[in-house]
Design a protein around this motif. Structure first.
Motif: not given
Length: 263
Positions: A99-108, A176-183
């Motif tokens: 989820m963190s990796v996915v969050g990082s890609f969402i930010w990208t 939400r927290p993991a996706l946000f933190g990954g972002g």
């Protein structure tokens, strides 16, 4: 030569009156008066390491300047805390990492959208010019200003709150927290790469090619079809790329109708 010794060329505003930006005074509330001429002005960079003053208020001025290491110092611990929340809510460690990796890609993807649809819009009204200069135009006007290459913590915190609330609508309470933190991790990585491309001395050939590439120079010094140019007496504009890395990192000012000037 410092910014204080550079005289800015005059531009006509929307009312047809010539307006000159005084580089010896705070810039933010001046640039709006340029009107339609703002686009030419903001994409005519002053390439010096000196950091221009934005606001008359010392407090406001401090909030616009950030050294690069503040970004990971503040946001990496915050990101890890948010990611840990999803873990404590019952998600397995591999899933939290995913989820963190996915969050990082969402930010990208969001970063791409910002650049594509917001940072490079053409503005001409007073407040639109002022807003654009604050969020991104200053980076193109002063591309080597090392204190304004990363997002200041106050601005980043406002954006973070906005996206945290948006994620609350889009995702479940536990994801939400993991996706946000990954972002947040993705944001930190982006800002560090951005800063390093400008001010680092890379030894790896792949990064050095990115730093030295025409595309990198074009993005930072030429967004609307202009490039490093040196007009001759017979031509209104003769474009000229600066390919040599040593030359590109000396102090230059690109001035309309005045050519390439060593400052």
């Amino acid at each position: 030569m410092s910014l204080s010794s550079i005289s800015s060329s005059g531009f006509k505003d929307m009312a047809g009156k010539e307006f000159t930006v005084d580089l010896n005074k705070p810039l933010v509330f001046q640039v709006g008066h340029l009107g339609e001429a703002y686009q030419e002005w903001v994409h005519t960079p002053i390439v010096t390491d000196e950091s221009p003053r934005f606001f008359k208020s010392d407090l406001m001025e401090i909030l616009t300047r950030t050294v690069w290491w503040v970004v990971p110092l503040i946001w990496v611990p915050v990101a890890m805390w948010f990611i840990s929340i999803s873990y404590t809510m019952g998600h397995t460690l591999p899933l939290v990492v995913l989820m963190s990796v996915v969050g990082s890609f969402i930010w990208t993807f969001l970063e791409y959208c910002f650049h594509r649809f917001l940072f490079h819009i053409e503005t001409k009204s007073y407040w639109a010019n002022t807003f654009h200069y604050l969020i991104h135009g200053c980076h193109h006007k002063h591309p080597m200003d090392g204190l304004r290459l990363v997002i200041p913590p106050a601005e980043a915190a406002i954006l973070a709150i906005m996206f945290w609330n948006l994620y609350g609508i889009l995702f479940t309470v536990s994801t939400r927290p993991a996706l946000f933190g990954g972002g947040l991790i993705g944001y930190v990585i982006y800002d560090m790469i951005h800063y390093y491309v400008h001010h680092g001395q890379p030894t790896k050939q792949s990064i050095k090619k990115l730093k030295d590439s025409k595309q990198g120079l074009w993005h930072n010094y030429n967004i609307v079809g202009q490039s490093f140019w040196n007009p001759s007496k017979d031509q209104s504009r003769q474009e000229k790329w600066i390919d040599d890395d040593d030359k590109a990192h000396k102090h230059y000012m690109i001035a309309p109708r005045d050519g390439l000037v060593n400052v």
